[in-house]
Design a protein around this motif. Structure first.
Motif, PDB file in Angstrom:
ATOM      1  N   ARG A 306      40.439  49.237  42.258  1.00  0.00           N
ATOM      2  CA  ARG A 306      39.321  48.355  41.923  1.00  0.00           C
ATOM      3  C   ARG A 306      38.548  47.889  43.150  1.00  0.00           C
ATOM      4  N   THR A 307      39.244  47.688  44.262  1.00  0.00           N
ATOM      5  CA  THR A 307      38.587  47.089  45.429  1.00  0.00           C
ATOM      6  C   THR A 307      38.269  48.091  46.517  1.00  0.00           C
ATOM      7  N   GLY A 308      38.951  49.232  46.526  1.00  0.00           N
ATOM      8  CA  GLY A 308      38.736  50.203  47.590  1.00  0.00           C
ATOM      9  C   GLY A 308      39.340  49.791  48.914  1.00  0.00           C
ATOM     10  N   THR A 309      40.171  48.751  48.909  1.00  0.00           N
ATOM     11  CA  THR A 309      40.873  48.319  50.121  1.00  0.00           C
ATOM     12  C   THR A 309      42.375  48.381  49.864  1.00  0.00           C
ATOM     13  N   PRO A 310      43.185  48.612  50.892  1.00  0.00           N
ATOM     14  CA  PRO A 310      44.630  48.773  50.684  1.00  0.00           C
ATOM     15  C   PRO A 310      45.301  47.480  50.225  1.00  0.00           C
ATOM     16  N   ALA A 356      36.185  39.179  37.437  1.00  0.00           N
ATOM     17  CA  ALA A 356      36.917  40.275  36.788  1.00  0.00           C
ATOM     18  C   ALA A 356      38.199  39.828  36.100  1.00  0.00           C
ATOM     19  N   VAL A 357      39.119  39.244  36.830  1.00  0.00           N
ATOM     20  CA  VAL A 357      40.409  38.879  36.255  1.00  0.00           C
ATOM     21  C   VAL A 357      40.444  37.387  35.970  1.00  0.00           C
ATOM     22  N   ARG A 358      41.104  37.033  34.887  1.00  0.00           N
ATOM     23  CA  ARG A 358      41.258  35.631  34.536  1.00  0.00           C
ATOM     24  C   ARG A 358      42.747  35.306  34.559  1.00  0.00           C
TER      25      ARG A 358
END
Length: 382
Positions: A306-310, A356-358
């Motif tokens: 989702r974030t493209g970061t590790p 995005a997340v709750r």
């Protein structure tokens, strides 16, 4: 071509005669190009095709949204600023069947004033306010929504003209004036002050708009507040604590230096020469807890996707924000040096938690804090 497809084609060609023929031949007035698209009435309303919209409504087209995630005909017209179509739909009872699963109709109109800014959007907003439209359950009051969306002064003035309170507060108790000051929105600050907003109203931490403006070095805002007589209490200490020498002169100091005044900071500032965050350890800990919360909620694979970061980087950044703040040798703030990738990871965590997340947030932190932190970080990024 079957009759329903013929109707869809006629609407998209903006051809009232062809629409009337297709309907007379038996086409379904609730036709859609596919099961993944809105009805022809929503399409006509969204593009301002008044004559076609009238033909479809007269033929019995539904005024409801085809599916909850789709825009209704009325909301489509509001989003795109087609007041004549809105009046038609309202006259035919569209307000009575309009749902709030996508938020209030007024929130849609407010969003249109900054996403599609033109005179028609303001006219639509004014019309809905005259009809008595308001916020849906769970929404902030309209003037707070407008300020959070960085609405233009014209939008704020319309709301005030129709009864909005310039001293309204966000659900967490933050005054509207403070929201505008924190964002450096000097135009909104001026409009609110002219409408009678209390320049000394404080948020839940006892900080006024002037204190927030000084902390964020928003000089146009602090000047506007000082010109209406905002109280200086606490402001000079904040200016000294952040070494805002220009503001110290504004506040009446005749000489200034690089003071080292310990204060309670409500902001984390990004130093313009690199990726150095400056603030208090308590704020860095809050940021670290939020990064850890987002990473833990998504988990290893979903975080990466989702974030493209590790994921491992997110965990490391969360730990660093909690454990690594170092006292500045020449000032009372602390600082954390981050790489570009680490700073991007912090921002991605805020985005996930805001939109995005709750999930239950760490104790003492709410959605308002997340949105504020994200907005302020975005405002400082190069």
């Amino acid at each position: 071509m079957d009759l329903d497809a013929e109707l869809v084609a006629a609407v998209r060609a903006a051809d009232p005669s062809a629409v009337a023929k297709a309907l007379a031949d038996g086409a379904d007035p609730d036709s859609a190009a596919s099961r993944f698209t809105t009805t022809v009435l929503s399409e006509a309303a969204g593009t301002g095709l008044l004559e076609i919209a009238r033909l479809l409504v007269d033929a019995g087209a539904s005024l409801r949204a085809r599916r909850p995630r789709y825009q209704s005909p009325l909301r489509s017209a509001v989003s795109n600023g087609h007041l004549d179509v809105i009046r038609l739909l309202v006259d035919r009872g569209a307000l009575d069947v309009e749902g709030t699963d996508r938020g209030s109709l007024l929130a849609t109109a407010l969003a249109a004033t900054w996403h599609r800014p033109r005179a028609a959007a303001v006219e639509v907003l004014r019309y809905l306010l005259e009809l008595g439209a308001g916020a849906a359950p769970g929404e902030e009051v309209p003037i707070v929504q407008a300020l959070l969306g960085s609405a233009a002064p014209a939008t704020i003035r319309v709301l005030l003209h129709h009864g909005a309170d310039p001293n309204s507060r966000r659900s967490d108790g933050t005054p509207a004036l403070v929201l505008a000051a924190r964002r450096g929105d000097h135009a909104a600050v001026d409009v609110l002050l002219t409408a009678g907003a209390d320049p000394n109203a404080a948020d839940g931490h006892g900080h006024t708009a002037l204190m927030h403006a000084i902390e964020r070095n928003e000089r146009a805002v602090s000047t506007a507040l000082l010109l209406v007589g905002a109280d200086h209490v606490g402001a000079l200490d904040i200016a000294r604590g952040w070494q805002r020498q220009n503001v110290q002169f504004q506040l009446g100091e005749m000489s200034v230096g690089l003071d080292d005044i310990p204060i309670i900071r409500t902001a984390v500032r990004l130093h313009p020469t690199g990726y150095e965050l400056r603030g208090d350890p308590v704020e860095f800990r809050r940021w670290g807890r939020l990064v850890a919360c987002a990473a833990e909620e998504l988990g290893d694979d979903e975080w990466d996707a989702r974030t493209g970061t590790p994921y491992a980087l997110a965990q490391a950044v969360a730990r660093r924000l909690v454990a690594d703040p170092a006292k500045c040798p020449t000032a009372s703030w602390h600082r954390v040096e981050l790489s570009r990738a680490e700073l991007a990871t912090v921002r991605q965590a805020f985005v996930e938690l805001a939109y995005a997340v709750r999930v239950p947030l760490p104790d003492g932190l709410g959605q308002e804090y997340v949105h504020d932190a994200l907005d302020e970080l975005d405002a400082q990024l190069p």
